[in-house]
Design a protein around this motif. Structure first.
Motif, PDB file in Angstrom:
ATOM      1  N   LEU A  60      13.143 -11.648  26.259  1.00  0.00           N
ATOM      2  CA  LEU A  60      11.962 -11.897  25.438  1.00  0.00           C
ATOM      3  C   LEU A  60      11.200 -13.147  25.872  1.00  0.00           C
ATOM      4  O   LEU A  60      10.079 -13.379  25.416  1.00  0.00           O
ATOM      5  CB  LEU A  60      12.360 -11.996  23.968  1.00  0.00           C
ATOM      6  CG  LEU A  60      12.964 -10.720  23.371  1.00  0.00           C
ATOM      7  CD1 LEU A  60      13.376 -10.957  21.925  1.00  0.00           C
ATOM      8  CD2 LEU A  60      12.015  -9.553  23.470  1.00  0.00           C
ATOM      9  N   SER A  61      11.757 -13.932  26.769  1.00  0.00           N
ATOM     10  CA  SER A  61      11.034 -15.108  27.248  1.00  0.00           C
ATOM     11  C   SER A  61       9.832 -14.715  28.109  1.00  0.00           C
ATOM     12  O   SER A  61       8.970 -15.550  28.385  1.00  0.00           O
ATOM     13  CB  SER A  61      11.965 -16.040  28.028  1.00  0.00           C
ATOM     14  OG  SER A  61      12.402 -15.408  29.216  1.00  0.00           O
ATOM     15  N   ASP A  62       9.750 -13.461  28.519  1.00  0.00           N
ATOM     16  CA  ASP A  62       8.622 -12.967  29.308  1.00  0.00           C
ATOM     17  C   ASP A  62       7.407 -12.611  28.454  1.00  0.00           C
ATOM     18  O   ASP A  62       6.347 -12.297  28.984  1.00  0.00           O
ATOM     19  CB  ASP A  62       9.029 -11.727  30.118  1.00  0.00           C
ATOM     20  CG  ASP A  62      10.060 -12.042  31.197  1.00  0.00           C
ATOM     21  OD1 ASP A  62      10.149 -13.216  31.608  1.00  0.00           O
ATOM     22  OD2 ASP A  62      10.759 -11.117  31.629  1.00  0.00           O
ATOM     23  N   VAL A  63       7.543 -12.639  27.126  1.00  0.00           N
ATOM     24  CA  VAL A  63       6.448 -12.250  26.236  1.00  0.00           C
ATOM     25  C   VAL A  63       5.297 -13.244  26.374  1.00  0.00           C
ATOM     26  O   VAL A  63       5.488 -14.452  26.253  1.00  0.00           O
ATOM     27  CB  VAL A  63       6.918 -12.191  24.763  1.00  0.00           C
ATOM     28  CG1 VAL A  63       5.743 -11.935  23.828  1.00  0.00           C
ATOM     29  CG2 VAL A  63       7.981 -11.113  24.580  1.00  0.00           C
ATOM     30  N   ILE A  64       4.072 -12.692  26.624  1.00  0.00           N
ATOM     31  CA  ILE A  64       2.883 -13.557  26.683  1.00  0.00           C
ATOM     32  C   ILE A  64       1.944 -13.282  25.511  1.00  0.00           C
ATOM     33  O   ILE A  64       1.027 -14.058  25.256  1.00  0.00           O
ATOM     34  CB  ILE A  64       2.110 -13.411  28.005  1.00  0.00           C
ATOM     35  CG1 ILE A  64       1.512 -12.018  28.148  1.00  0.00           C
ATOM     36  CG2 ILE A  64       2.983 -13.767  29.189  1.00  0.00           C
ATOM     37  CD1 ILE A  64       0.111 -12.042  28.673  1.00  0.00           C
ATOM     38  N   GLY A  65       2.169 -12.157  24.825  1.00  0.00           N
ATOM     39  CA  GLY A  65       1.289 -11.837  23.706  1.00  0.00           C
ATOM     40  C   GLY A  65       1.795 -10.657  22.904  1.00  0.00           C
ATOM     41  O   GLY A  65       2.745  -9.962  23.285  1.00  0.00           O
ATOM     42  N   VAL A  66       1.110 -10.453  21.762  1.00  0.00           N
ATOM     43  CA  VAL A  66       1.502  -9.439  20.795  1.00  0.00           C
ATOM     44  C   VAL A  66       0.289  -8.589  20.444  1.00  0.00           C
ATOM     45  O   VAL A  66      -0.775  -9.122  20.120  1.00  0.00           O
ATOM     46  CB  VAL A  66       2.044 -10.125  19.514  1.00  0.00           C
ATOM     47  CG1 VAL A  66       2.289  -9.118  18.421  1.00  0.00           C
ATOM     48  CG2 VAL A  66       3.298 -10.916  19.818  1.00  0.00           C
ATOM     49  N   GLU A  67       0.474  -7.293  20.520  1.00  0.00           N
ATOM     50  CA  GLU A  67      -0.524  -6.336  20.048  1.00  0.00           C
ATOM     51  C   GLU A  67      -0.071  -5.934  18.643  1.00  0.00           C
ATOM     52  O   GLU A  67       1.068  -5.524  18.456  1.00  0.00           O
ATOM     53  CB  GLU A  67      -0.509  -5.142  20.995  1.00  0.00           C
ATOM     54  CG  GLU A  67      -1.427  -4.018  20.673  1.00  0.00           C
ATOM     55  CD  GLU A  67      -1.220  -2.852  21.633  1.00  0.00           C
ATOM     56  OE1 GLU A  67      -2.184  -2.122  21.829  1.00  0.00           O
ATOM     57  OE2 GLU A  67      -0.091  -2.662  22.158  1.00  0.00           O
ATOM     58  N   GLN A  68      -0.954  -6.071  17.658  1.00  0.00           N
ATOM     59  CA  GLN A  68      -0.549  -5.834  16.265  1.00  0.00           C
ATOM     60  C   GLN A  68      -1.548  -4.935  15.554  1.00  0.00           C
ATOM     61  O   GLN A  68      -2.755  -5.039  15.754  1.00  0.00           O
ATOM     62  CB  GLN A  68      -0.462  -7.171  15.529  1.00  0.00           C
ATOM     63  CG  GLN A  68      -0.110  -7.028  14.054  1.00  0.00           C
ATOM     64  CD  GLN A  68      -0.083  -8.369  13.378  1.00  0.00           C
ATOM     65  OE1 GLN A  68       0.777  -9.186  13.670  1.00  0.00           O
ATOM     66  NE2 GLN A  68      -1.007  -8.593  12.470  1.00  0.00           N
ATOM     67  N   TRP A  69      -1.031  -4.047  14.699  1.00  0.00           N
ATOM     68  CA  TRP A  69      -1.845  -3.181  13.855  1.00  0.00           C
ATOM     69  C   TRP A  69      -1.057  -2.852  12.605  1.00  0.00           C
ATOM     70  O   TRP A  69       0.130  -3.137  12.511  1.00  0.00           O
ATOM     71  CB  TRP A  69      -2.271  -1.912  14.605  1.00  0.00           C
ATOM     72  CG  TRP A  69      -1.138  -1.010  14.957  1.00  0.00           C
ATOM     73  CD1 TRP A  69      -0.738   0.114  14.285  1.00  0.00           C
ATOM     74  CD2 TRP A  69      -0.234  -1.139  16.054  1.00  0.00           C
ATOM     75  NE1 TRP A  69       0.361   0.683  14.907  1.00  0.00           N
ATOM     76  CE2 TRP A  69       0.684  -0.073  15.993  1.00  0.00           C
ATOM     77  CE3 TRP A  69      -0.094  -2.064  17.092  1.00  0.00           C
ATOM     78  CZ2 TRP A  69       1.709   0.099  16.905  1.00  0.00           C
ATOM     79  CZ3 TRP A  69       0.931  -1.893  18.006  1.00  0.00           C
ATOM     80  CH2 TRP A  69       1.811  -0.828  17.913  1.00  0.00           C
ATOM     81  N   THR A  70      -1.715  -2.281  11.626  1.00  0.00           N
ATOM     82  CA  THR A  70      -1.047  -1.889  10.386  1.00  0.00           C
ATOM     83  C   THR A  70      -1.233  -0.399  10.141  1.00  0.00           C
ATOM     84  O   THR A  70      -2.161   0.217  10.665  1.00  0.00           O
ATOM     85  CB  THR A  70      -1.602  -2.659   9.166  1.00  0.00           C
ATOM     86  OG1 THR A  70      -3.014  -2.499   9.132  1.00  0.00           O
ATOM     87  CG2 THR A  70      -1.251  -4.119   9.213  1.00  0.00           C
ATOM     88  N   HIS A  71      -0.332   0.143   9.349  1.00  0.00           N
ATOM     89  CA  HIS A  71      -0.434   1.532   8.888  1.00  0.00           C
ATOM     90  C   HIS A  71      -0.347   1.554   7.373  1.00  0.00           C
ATOM     91  O   HIS A  71       0.528   0.902   6.798  1.00  0.00           O
ATOM     92  CB  HIS A  71       0.723   2.389   9.414  1.00  0.00           C
ATOM     93  CG  HIS A  71       0.594   2.799  10.829  1.00  0.00           C
ATOM     94  ND1 HIS A  71       1.682   2.978  11.632  1.00  0.00           N
ATOM     95  CD2 HIS A  71      -0.484   3.074  11.604  1.00  0.00           C
ATOM     96  CE1 HIS A  71       1.288   3.344  12.835  1.00  0.00           C
ATOM     97  NE2 HIS A  71      -0.020   3.408  12.838  1.00  0.00           N
ATOM     98  N   ASP A  72      -1.228   2.285   6.752  1.00  0.00           N
ATOM     99  CA  ASP A  72      -1.126   2.605   5.326  1.00  0.00           C
ATOM    100  C   ASP A  72      -0.975   4.110   5.260  1.00  0.00           C
ATOM    101  O   ASP A  72      -1.906   4.848   5.599  1.00  0.00           O
ATOM    102  CB  ASP A  72      -2.376   2.144   4.577  1.00  0.00           C
ATOM    103  CG  ASP A  72      -2.310   2.422   3.087  1.00  0.00           C
ATOM    104  OD1 ASP A  72      -1.568   3.348   2.661  1.00  0.00           O
ATOM    105  OD2 ASP A  72      -3.015   1.733   2.336  1.00  0.00           O
ATOM    106  N   ALA A  73       0.195   4.560   4.857  1.00  0.00           N
ATOM    107  CA  ALA A  73       0.498   5.997   4.884  1.00  0.00           C
ATOM    108  C   ALA A  73      -0.484   6.820   4.067  1.00  0.00           C
ATOM    109  O   ALA A  73      -0.742   7.973   4.388  1.00  0.00           O
ATOM    110  CB  ALA A  73       1.930   6.233   4.389  1.00  0.00           C
ATOM    111  N   SER A  74      -1.041   6.236   3.009  1.00  0.00           N
ATOM    112  CA  SER A  74      -1.951   7.003   2.156  1.00  0.00           C
ATOM    113  C   SER A  74      -3.363   7.080   2.734  1.00  0.00           C
ATOM    114  O   SER A  74      -4.160   7.897   2.291  1.00  0.00           O
ATOM    115  CB  SER A  74      -2.007   6.392   0.755  1.00  0.00           C
ATOM    116  OG  SER A  74      -2.587   5.109   0.800  1.00  0.00           O
ATOM    117  N   MET A  75      -3.670   6.235   3.723  1.00  0.00           N
ATOM    118  CA  MET A  75      -5.030   6.183   4.256  1.00  0.00           C
ATOM    119  C   MET A  75      -5.168   6.794   5.645  1.00  0.00           C
ATOM    120  O   MET A  75      -6.249   7.258   6.006  1.00  0.00           O
ATOM    121  CB  MET A  75      -5.510   4.728   4.329  1.00  0.00           C
ATOM    122  CG  MET A  75      -5.683   4.079   2.983  1.00  0.00           C
ATOM    123  SD  MET A  75      -6.131   2.325   3.119  1.00  0.00           S
ATOM    124  CE  MET A  75      -7.637   2.387   4.043  1.00  0.00           C
TER     125      MET A  75
END
Length: 173
Positions: A60-75
């Motif tokens: 995990l020391s190779d991580v340079i960034g994070v792609e993030q999103w959310t889910h709302d199951a009802s939407m």
């Protein structure tokens, strides 16, 4: 190699409330965060990965960034069986490149029916695992592991999803 790990109640109700109140938390959008600009909850998730799964997964020391999103199951329609991958690269060339690690954090679960996570092993020997969403639970998934969500029936299920990358996936566009 371990393909996934779950940790129940990794985030408290108070911590989840702090996530929703954080001005940097932008639900229902896909965001890129460089490793130097992570929010406290992202840092906690990565720190947890260092402790819980680093010996089983890629460094995990190779991580340079994070792609993030959310889910709302009802939407939104939830993803059927898939591999987390660099979507832009795959669309352009058909090449598969996986994140170092995928993370799911369940933020809100209320009277949920359906929308369970299924994780399939890389071969028949690993079989299939069903993960029941619970608020505060985190799921770490190794690269290239097939997973998906069963059909949503009713209730509330909001999750935040993160892929940890060793390169900037935005450059694949």
């Amino acid at each position: 190699m371990k393909l996934w790990k779950t940790i129940d109640k990794y985030f408290s109700t108070e911590e989840i409330s702090e996530i929703f109140n954080d001005k940097n938390f932008k639900p229902f959008t896909t965001q890129w965060y460089s490793i130097g600009s992570l929010t406290p909850f992202q840092t906690k998730l990565i720190d947890g990965a260092q402790e819980a799964v680093a010996s089983s997964f890629k460094n995990l020391s190779d991580v340079i960034g994070v792609e993030q999103w959310t889910h709302d199951a009802s939407m939104h329609e939830l993803p059927e069986l898939h591999f987390d991958k660099d979507e832009n690269l795959y669309e352009k060339s058909g090449d598969l490149r996986y994140p170092i690690l995928s993370i799911i954090l369940y933020l809100t679960i209320d009277d949920l029916k359906g929308a369970d996570l299924f994780i399939l092993g890389k071969s028949a020997q690993y079989g299939e695992t069903k993960v029941i969403p619970e608020a505060g639970k985190v799921v770490y998934i190794a690269p290239g592991v097939l997973h998906g969500v069963s059909p949503y029936v009713s209730g509330k299920r909001i999750s935040v999803n993160m892929n940890l990358w060793d390169y900037d996936v935005r450059s694949s566009k």
